[in-house]
Design a protein around this motif. Structure first.
Motif, short mmCIF file in Angstrom:
data_model
loop_
_atom_site.label_atom_id
_atom_site.label_comp_id
_atom_site.label_asym_id
_atom_site.label_seq_id
_atom_site.Cartn_x
_atom_site.Cartn_y
_atom_site.Cartn_z
N LEU A 1 42.66 41.67 21.48
CA LEU A 1 42.50 40.35 20.87
C LEU A 1 41.19 39.74 21.31
N GLN A 2 40.52 39.08 20.38
CA GLN A 2 39.20 38.52 20.66
C GLN A 2 39.14 37.08 20.16
N PRO A 3 38.33 36.24 20.83
CA PRO A 3 38.15 34.88 20.33
C PRO A 3 37.21 34.89 19.12
N ALA A 4 37.56 34.09 18.11
CA ALA A 4 36.75 34.05 16.89
C ALA A 4 35.33 33.55 17.16
N ASP A 5 35.17 32.71 18.20
CA ASP A 5 33.85 32.11 18.45
C ASP A 5 32.75 33.16 18.65
N LEU A 6 33.10 34.27 19.29
CA LEU A 6 32.09 35.33 19.50
C LEU A 6 31.56 35.82 18.15
N TRP A 7 32.47 35.94 17.19
CA TRP A 7 32.10 36.45 15.88
C TRP A 7 31.38 35.39 15.04
N ARG A 8 31.57 34.13 15.41
CA ARG A 8 30.81 33.07 14.72
C ARG A 8 29.36 33.15 15.17
N GLU A 9 29.15 33.56 16.44
CA GLU A 9 27.78 33.66 16.94
C GLU A 9 26.98 34.73 16.19
N SER A 10 27.63 35.82 15.88
CA SER A 10 26.89 36.91 15.20
C SER A 10 26.84 36.68 13.70
N GLY A 11 27.68 35.79 13.21
CA GLY A 11 27.73 35.54 11.77
C GLY A 11 28.73 36.43 11.05
N ARG A 12 29.46 37.28 11.82
CA ARG A 12 30.35 38.21 11.12
C ARG A 12 31.76 37.65 10.88
N TYR A 13 32.06 36.46 11.47
CA TYR A 13 33.42 35.94 11.31
C TYR A 13 33.75 35.73 9.83
N ASP A 14 32.78 35.21 9.11
CA ASP A 14 33.00 35.01 7.67
C ASP A 14 32.73 36.28 6.87
N ASP A 15 31.71 37.03 7.30
CA ASP A 15 31.32 38.24 6.55
C ASP A 15 32.42 39.30 6.50
N ARG B 1 43.67 27.78 18.78
CA ARG B 1 42.38 28.49 18.84
C ARG B 1 42.40 29.68 17.89
N ASP B 2 41.28 29.88 17.22
CA ASP B 2 41.16 31.02 16.30
C ASP B 2 40.91 32.30 17.09
N MET B 3 41.76 33.28 16.85
CA MET B 3 41.63 34.59 17.50
C MET B 3 41.62 35.66 16.41
N LEU B 4 41.36 36.87 16.80
CA LEU B 4 41.46 37.97 15.84
C LEU B 4 41.81 39.25 16.58
N TYR B 5 42.42 40.17 15.85
CA TYR B 5 42.70 41.49 16.42
C TYR B 5 41.45 42.33 16.12
N GLY B 6 40.78 42.80 17.15
CA GLY B 6 39.47 43.42 16.99
C GLY B 6 39.44 44.60 16.05
N PRO B 7 38.56 44.55 15.02
CA PRO B 7 38.33 45.73 14.19
C PRO B 7 37.23 46.61 14.78
N THR B 8 36.50 46.09 15.77
CA THR B 8 35.38 46.76 16.43
C THR B 8 34.89 45.78 17.51
N ASN B 9 33.97 46.20 18.39
CA ASN B 9 33.68 45.36 19.55
C ASN B 9 32.20 45.05 19.80
N GLU B 10 31.36 45.10 18.77
CA GLU B 10 29.92 44.81 19.00
C GLU B 10 29.71 43.45 19.68
N GLU B 11 30.39 42.41 19.17
CA GLU B 11 30.19 41.06 19.72
C GLU B 11 30.65 40.97 21.17
N MET B 12 31.83 41.52 21.44
CA MET B 12 32.38 41.38 22.79
C MET B 12 31.52 42.11 23.82
#
Ligand code: P5A
Length: 446
Positions: free
Chosen positions: A74-88, A102-113
């Motif tokens: 599980l990952q926090p959505a905020d990390l993915w907002r930083e890279s711009g991939r949360y919406d993409d 808090r917005d979370m997601l089940y990781g499809p991959t881990n580049e951001e983390m």
């Protein structure tokens, strides 16, 4: 393991929902059970194969100098907002809200983390090069999960991430991954061909997919058949030697090999006609170089030797560990069942007792079991009160590469029968000779 005490829920009927051989055979051999679309439990036999594959992946990554670790699912959505991939990332991402909203997601991959971990701890070029990896469950809410573990929603992936000071160093990391992947697949008895591909949502221009040729593969591929003659074999590789590693990559990337996404008829036409092949393929891995796509927006920088702050060059590299179980079966089965390559077989050898309850036959099986175990091998002993035909059918279905058959007739002359699952050929041997033979066969795999 004694079959009478194991949990091997084999199915007699062919499951109607399974469209391809590997899915059918994994269900019939009691390896997996579907819990929801694209989500599976790994029953003991399937779990054993998955772990063998995972172990090979670890060994080859560590050999290449890459460092194992573990990140959460599980990952926090905020990390993915930083890279711009949360919406993409779209609907493939499983989004979850925790009790605090808090917005979370089940990781499809881990580049951001991994970029977040890097920026928290690394500040100097002296800490480079660095490649970290983990083997962890992923979730992608695939629109059409199918073919069992081949296109699951929850699946097991090895994903590695390299951090380098510049393009040249990052390309060495890319090459190192290509060579370590070739070794990994070869150890599993598979031929996986690196093909120029498309990078999709991971990004970057430089990417290769590794494809196993199989009629049931989801990708269309075009290649020069000369590439299928290449083998690494047991050549020693110095992963720190840039030229040697690049040389191996050149060998594998010179013959034409592309997926339909990058296929170019004009270039393909230059391959001699007799060697021009097209077929289907199963993607069992992919490597990417994407430069500063994540390090720049997320501030993953180091000081170089002149004291300048520079964004690190990165790539990511994945192996479909759970998909490999299906891919290996697609590449290696017959009408009676699976045929495991020695490198990944769940048990090294099956022992079939033709006369369960007969004191002498039982004793011979027991002493074989002890001798095989002492030799470092893992036997599966079919000690059930079953007809010989049923025992053979189970062994053929679950696909152990070797079987030893023990019966009163052979024992009269002091022999047992050693049978190859792949060729069907049998040899009568004294039990200790059969053990020695198996020890030799598995020498490179233990
Ligand atoms: C590379 C590692 C990535 O995700 N980020 C981290 C990069 N690449 S990838 O190509 O998208 O996935 C890597 C491998 O995972 C397997 N795979 C799957 N296996 C089973 N079911 C799925 N739905 C699935 N999706 C991807 C593939 O083998 C792929 O090559």
């Amino acid at each position: 393991m004694r079959l009478s005490r194991y949990f091997l829920p084999v199915l007699k009927e062919t499951p109607a929902e399974a469209q391809i051989a590997s899915h059918r055979l994994m269900l019939r051999a009691g390896m997996i059970k579907q819990q929801a679309a694209g989500i599976y439990s790994w029953l003991p036999l399937g779990f054993k194969v998955l772990k063998r594959i995972e172990q090979i992946v670890h060994e080859e990554q560590i050999r290449a100098g890459h460092i194992p670790m573990l990140m959460p699912t599980l990952q926090p959505a905020d990390l993915w907002r930083e890279s711009g991939r949360y919406d993409d990332y779209g609907e493939e991402m499983l989004r979850i809200t925790d009790r605090h909203g808090r917005d979370m997601l089940y990781g499809p991959t881990n580049e951001e983390m991994i970029t977040d971990i890097f920026r928290a701890h690394v500040t100097s070029y002296k800490d480079l090069p660095l490649t970290l990896y983990h083997i962890q469950w992923k979730f992608r809410d695939e629109i059409r999960p199918r073919f069992g573990v081949m296109r699951g929603r929850e699946f097991f992936m090895k994903d590695g991430y390299n951090f380098d000071l510049d393009y040249e160093n990052a390309m060495h990391a890319y090459n190192r991954h290509m060579v370590s992947y070739l070794r990994t697949y070869e150890r599993m008895g598979l031929q996986a061909i690196p093909m120029r591909a498309d990078s999709g949502p991971i990004g970057g221009d430089n990417t290769h997919e590794f494809l196993v040729l199989a009629d049931t593969g989801e990708s269309e591929v075009f290649y020069d058949s000369a590439i299928t003659d290449l083998r690494l074999g047991d050549r020693a590789i110095d992963y720190d030697d840039w030229d040697e590693v690049a040389g191996i990559c050149k060998e594998w990337t010179t013959p034409y090999a592309r997926t339909d996404e990058t296929h170019d008829e004009a270039v393909f036409a230059e391959v001699p006609e007799a060697r021009r092949k097209s077929s289907r393929g199963i993607e069992v891995g992919q490597i990417f170089y994407f430069g500063t796509k994540y390090s720049e927006p997320m501030g993953a920088t180091v000081q170089d030797s002149d004291g300048n702050k520079v964004a690190v060059h990165m790539g990511s590299h994945g192996i479909g560990v759970s998909r490999l179980v299906g891919a290996i079966i697609e590449a290696s089965h017959d009408e009676n069942g699976i045929i495991w390559p020695e490198g990944v077989t769940p048990f090294h050898v099956g022992i079939v007792n033709l006369r369960q309850g007969d004191a002498e036959t039982d004793a011979a099986c027991e002493s074989l079991y002890t001798a095989l175990t002492a030799a470092g091998l893992e036997p599966l002993y079919d000690d059930r009160e079953e007809r010989a035909g049923a025992k053979f059918a189970t062994m053929d279905l679950i696909g152990l590469p070797w079987r030893i058959t023990v019966g009163p007739r052979g024992l009269k002359t002091g022999v047992v029968e050693l049978t190859s699952r792949r060729t069907g050929e049998s040899e009568e041997l004294a039990p200790e000779v059969a053990v020695a033979r198996l020890k030799e066969i598995y020498a490179g795999h233990l």
